[in-house]
Structure formats: C-alpha cells, structure tokens
Design an enzyme around this catalytic site. Structure first.
Site, PDB file in Angstrom:
ATOM      1  N   ASP A 152      -1.836  -7.449  -6.583  1.00 41.33           N
ATOM      2  CA  ASP A 152      -3.009  -7.526  -5.716  1.00 41.33           C
ATOM      3  C   ASP A 152      -2.704  -8.595  -4.679  1.00 41.33           C
ATOM      4  O   ASP A 152      -2.701  -9.796  -4.984  1.00 41.33           O
ATOM      5  CB  ASP A 152      -4.238  -7.898  -6.532  1.00 41.33           C
ATOM      6  N   ALA A 162     -11.763  -6.527  11.059  1.00 43.34           N
ATOM      7  CA  ALA A 162     -10.596  -6.964  10.300  1.00 43.34           C
ATOM      8  C   ALA A 162      -9.318  -6.417  10.920  1.00 43.34           C
ATOM      9  O   ALA A 162      -8.318  -7.140  11.069  1.00 43.34           O
ATOM     10  CB  ALA A 162     -10.727  -6.516   8.843  1.00 43.34           C
ATOM     11  N   LYS A 163      -9.324  -5.145  11.285  1.00 45.53           N
ATOM     12  CA  LYS A 163      -8.121  -4.566  11.883  1.00 45.53           C
ATOM     13  C   LYS A 163      -7.836  -5.179  13.253  1.00 45.53           C
ATOM     14  O   LYS A 163      -6.677  -5.404  13.617  1.00 45.53           O
ATOM     15  CB  LYS A 163      -8.273  -3.050  11.994  1.00 45.53           C
ATOM     16  N   GLY A 178       0.828  -1.208   0.000  1.00 46.85           N
ATOM     17  CA  GLY A 178       0.000   0.000   0.000  1.00 46.85           C
ATOM     18  C   GLY A 178       0.856   1.249   0.000  1.00 46.85           C
ATOM     19  O   GLY A 178       0.520   2.241   0.654  1.00 46.85           O
ATOM     20  N   TYR A 189     -14.648  -3.462   8.960  1.00 44.96           N
ATOM     21  CA  TYR A 189     -13.298  -2.885   8.953  1.00 44.96           C
ATOM     22  C   TYR A 189     -12.697  -2.946  10.349  1.00 44.96           C
ATOM     23  O   TYR A 189     -11.530  -3.340  10.521  1.00 44.96           O
ATOM     24  CB  TYR A 189     -13.360  -1.441   8.458  1.00 44.96           C
ATOM     25  N   SER A 201      -5.698   0.181  13.129  1.00 48.71           N
ATOM     26  CA  SER A 201      -6.522   1.384  13.152  1.00 48.71           C
ATOM     27  C   SER A 201      -7.091   1.598  14.546  1.00 48.71           C
ATOM     28  O   SER A 201      -7.290   0.636  15.307  1.00 48.71           O
ATOM     29  CB  SER A 201      -7.680   1.257  12.159  1.00 48.71           C
TER      30      SER A 201
END
Length: 248
Positions: free
Chosen positions: A63, A155-156, A10, A152, A141
């Site tokens: 990817d 997942a984090k 990223g 989200y 995050s």
C-alpha cells in the site's frame, strides 16, 4: 544490452497491467506494485508468460500510501538501477459529502491515493534512478484538465505541478519527468458499476475520433516516454483522449 528495470504501480489490472506488459515486451524487467496481492501475482505471471520471460516480472504487494510499506519495493530493486518508474496507482474514491468530516475524509483519501502514492514511490526509488537516462512517468487524467471529478480532479492536477518541479530537479542529471493524461478508456476498473450505456456513449461522443480509448493505447504513450526517442521530452503533460480536450 544492459539489463533494464521498470517499476509500475497499480500494475494488476487495466492501464497499469497494459503498461507493465508493454514495457516487458520492450525488454525491461518489471516490478509491479499494488495492494491486492492475488491479482498482482496473477498479472505478473501472465505478463511474464506473455513476453516469454517468466522470471522477468516480479509482484511486490504494498500500500503505497503507507511509508513503511515502501521497504519491500526498495528491497526488490536491490542494488540495480531503475530505468523507469511509472506511477499509475490511484483512482476516484467517493465518500459522504454531507458533513465536513466526510468531505475531509474524501479529499484526504483521493490525495493519498493519487498523489502521495506517486510521491512516496518516486522518492523511495530516487537514489536508484539511472543517471543518465532515468524516466519518471506519472498517470494523470483528463479530469485534471477539464474538471468534473471534484477531489479526484484536484489530486490529478496536483501531479502536474509536482512533475514540473521534479523535472527541474532531475533534469541536470539527465532524468526526464513527464505525465500521461488519459481520457475515457474502457476495460479498466475506474468506473466500477457506475458506468451506464448512456454515460459510455456520452463520453464517446465527446471525442473527435468517435470511440473510447484502450489500455494498450495509454501504454503506448508510456512506452514512448520511457524509450530512447523521448530523451529530449521532459516536464510535459501528454493528453491521450481522442480529442476530447485539446492540448494547452
């Protein structure tokens, strides 16, 4: 000085690009990985020029949710040892939650983007990690600590548990594994066109320091964890959020 190599996923924009630039300033050769080839190559050119070593930064489009696309990353590393792996790829992916199928698709997309990318890149490069002294750093995050992001956030948060396992596995080989959990940071693509002036101010007001963070401040935390002074730090989640959430 032994040549040092860092791989940053990223790495085309925002926090990832700032991390890659910071590590390049610290003398690392950099491989930046991401899906958007043109943006990635542009970032590699800028970072190389900025550190005065144009050939030190290599862009590898991939990817990372697709196991087959890890081969070019491994090939770019070649027979070198990897000093630092920074798993920064990911983001919030919305979706249609009005059906169970839509819910499933959104959750799978967020888990793939934020968790699977980190797992696959780290596992692909695990044999090449420098022993002793390698570093694995995950970008989480504030949402993992306080919620608010649905799939989200989940997942984090999953990255934290995996980091603890990985730290135990790699610790005997003198490889550290840590997580940086940013709070609200401007100059990223995270919110896209969803951010409003009111939303910005609300997030600033939630901090103790009265301002948003900047990508370079997250990069500074990564640079610390990547460096020799952090050799005794592993299995930790470092919050960089202006005091929005206290450490636990």
């Amino acid at each position: 000085m032994t040549e040092r190599l860092a791989v940053v996923s990223g790495g085309a924009t925002g926090i990832g690009a700032a991390i890659a630039a910071g590590l390049a300033e610290d003398g690392y050769d950099i491989i930046v990985v991401g899906r958007r080839a043109d943006l990635l190559r542009g970032a590699a050119d800028r970072i190389g020029a900025g550190c005065g070593r144009p050939d030190a930064v290599q862009a590898v489009p991939a990817d990372l949710t697709d196991p087959a696309q890890l081969a070019p990353v491994v090939a770019a590393v070649g027979d070198r040892q990897v000093d630092v792996v920074v798993n920064n790829a990911g983001g919030y992916l919305g979706g249609d939650g009005s059906t169970l199928e839509g819910v499933a698709a959104q959750w799978r997309a967020n888990l793939d983007s934020n968790v699977l990318t980190a797992v696959l890149l780290t596992e692909a490069l695990r044999p090449a990690l420098r022993r002793p002294g390698g570093r694995v750093i995950l970008l989480s995050s504030i949402a993992a600590l306080r919620g608010g992001g649905g799939p989200y956030s989940a997942a984090k948060a999953a990255l934290h548990g995996w980091a603890y396992d990985l730290a135990q596995q790699l610790g005997p080989e003198q490889i550290t594994v840590n997580v940086v959990a940013p709070g609200y940071v401007v100059d990223t693509e995270f919110f896209g066109d969803r951010m409003t002036p009111e939303g910005h101010q609300r997030r600033v007001d939630a901090t103790l320091v009265g301002r948003a963070g900047e990508p370079a401040e997250i990069a500074a935390a990564v640079r610390y964890l990547a460096g020799p002074s952090a050799g005794y730090v592993t299995g930790q989640v470092l919050g960089v959020n202006g005091g929005s959430v206290f450490g636990r």
